[in-house]
Design a protein around this motif. Structure first.
Motif, short mmCIF file in Angstrom:
data_model
loop_
_atom_site.label_atom_id
_atom_site.label_comp_id
_atom_site.label_asym_id
_atom_site.label_seq_id
_atom_site.Cartn_x
_atom_site.Cartn_y
_atom_site.Cartn_z
N HIS A 108 83.68 3.15 26.87
CA HIS A 108 84.08 4.21 25.94
C HIS A 108 82.89 4.81 25.18
CE1 HIS A 108 83.85 0.76 23.14
NE2 HIS A 108 83.72 1.65 22.17
N ILE A 109 81.70 4.26 25.40
CA ILE A 109 80.50 4.75 24.73
C ILE A 109 79.74 5.72 25.64
CG2 ILE A 109 78.27 4.07 23.76
CD1 ILE A 109 80.64 3.23 22.04
N ASP A 110 79.29 6.84 25.08
CA ASP A 110 78.49 7.82 25.80
C ASP A 110 77.03 7.37 25.78
OD1 ASP A 110 77.06 10.01 26.72
OD2 ASP A 110 78.30 11.48 25.69
N THR A 111 76.64 6.67 26.83
CA THR A 111 75.29 6.08 26.89
C THR A 111 74.21 7.15 26.83
OG1 THR A 111 76.09 4.19 28.18
CG2 THR A 111 73.73 4.66 28.28
N THR A 112 74.38 8.23 27.58
CA THR A 112 73.38 9.30 27.62
C THR A 112 73.11 9.87 26.23
OG1 THR A 112 74.00 9.90 29.88
CG2 THR A 112 72.80 11.55 28.60
N GLY A 140 61.53 4.08 27.53
CA GLY A 140 61.18 5.22 28.37
C GLY A 140 62.36 5.92 29.00
N PHE A 141 63.52 5.90 28.34
CA PHE A 141 64.73 6.49 28.92
C PHE A 141 65.05 7.88 28.37
CE2 PHE A 141 66.61 1.97 29.59
CZ PHE A 141 65.76 1.78 30.67
N HIS A 142 64.39 8.30 27.29
CA HIS A 142 64.67 9.62 26.72
C HIS A 142 64.17 10.71 27.68
CE1 HIS A 142 64.59 13.06 24.01
NE2 HIS A 142 65.30 12.36 23.13
N PRO A 143 64.94 11.80 27.83
CA PRO A 143 64.51 12.87 28.74
C PRO A 143 63.10 13.39 28.46
CG PRO A 143 66.78 13.23 28.08
CD PRO A 143 66.29 12.07 27.27
N PHE A 144 62.68 13.35 27.20
CA PHE A 144 61.32 13.79 26.85
C PHE A 144 60.29 12.92 27.58
CE2 PHE A 144 57.49 13.33 24.26
CZ PHE A 144 57.14 14.64 24.01
#
Length: 289
Positions: free
Chosen positions: A102-106, A120-124
């Motif tokens: 139920h959590i929006d991981t992105t 290191g998972f942030h789109p930036f």
């Protein structure tokens, strides 16, 4: 055949990080801080977080784990992350995956400020990796590159096959190899005839979570095999994605499971957090001038 000993290298990295932490404390009074978000009671996630906590203690980091119930709301986690973003004692923020459905991981990963995104998972940071710029790189593939470097294994010009296309391992692994001038091919669940691809590879990097996916007849003589998978067999033993017993007889280098890539992941988390702390210390120093 030679083993790529990630356990031994991770100890060397920890010693260097601990030394740098002491120097940072003595020069500016700064202590690197890592905050972990742990949602639910998943045993594997709890075990990983516990290992990370112990590693932080060994090198002298300040660390805190925000344990949250499985039923927590999206809004409550977001508020916690925003608070950590604004906490000067926290240099790195890690969200332990996977999260409840139920959590929006992105959305949560994008909420972490890029300067504290030590996973290191942030789109930036993903964008900076893809374009070959400095930033934070996901810890597992970064650890693989350090392990290859330790054994003087040069990927430049080599045919490298990455099996698995996850955002956490496969895609960043391919980007790092490409940035190091390797010829890179990514295979995944929809790839037709995986064996055809792996047989042509000088180096194979596999991390998909399938026991014995890579077999002896899929690897050419002298290939380098990096097993990033970790699975628990029916007998309770930890194994990778490679049929180690048979494949190891054909390759030049191979990572064991456990003791290969796993320890390097935590070592790189420490390294990334230290990098963030040094950057924050520099900003603080410049602000005081």
């Amino acid at each position: 055949m030679q083993l790529l000993d990630g356990k031994a290298l991770s100890k060397k990295i920890e010693e260097k990080v601990a030394s740098d932490v002491k120097e940072l404390k003595s020069t500016c009074g700064c202590t690197p801080g890592l905050a972990v978000v742990l949602v639910g009671k998943d045993p594997a996630s709890q075990a990983y977080v516990n290992m990370k906590k112990k590693a932080c203690d060994r090198v002298g980091f300040y660390s805190i784990t925000h344990e949250m119930p499985e039923t927590i709301s999206q809004e409550a986690i977001e508020k916690s992350i925003i608070k950590m973003n604004n906490d000067s004692s926290i240099d790195g923020i890690l969200i332990q995956l996977p999260l409840p459905s139920h959590i929006d991981t992105t959305k949560l990963l994008e909420l972490v400020t890029p300067e504290k995104d030590v996973d290191g998972f942030h789109p930036f940071n993903v964008g900076r990796l893809t374009t070959g710029l400095d930033g934070f790189v996901p810890c597992t593939p970064l650890g693989v590159m350090d392990l290859l470097k330790e054994y003087n294994i040069d990927v430049e010009g080599k045919n490298c096959v990455v099996v698995g296309a996850s955002n956490i391992v496969g895609k960043p692994m391919a980007s790092l190899l490409l940035n190091a001038n390797a010829t890179v091919e990514i295979c995944h669940i929809f790839t037709d005839d995986l064996k055809k691809h792996t047989l042509a590879a000088d180096m194979i990097f596999v991390g998909v979570g399938v026991i014995n996916l890579i077999k002896e007849d899929m690897v050419k003589d002298g290939a380098v095999v990096v097993d990033i998978g970790i699975n628990r067999a029916q007998n309770g033993k930890l194994v990778g994605d490679v049929d180690f017993e048979r494949v190891s007889k054909k390759c030049s280098y191979i990572t064991p499971v456990p003791g290969g890539v796993g320890p390097m992941t935590i070592a790189m988390l420490l390294s990334n957090t230290l990098k963030a702390a040094k950057a924050n210390a520099l900003k603080l120093k410049e602000a005081q001038v």
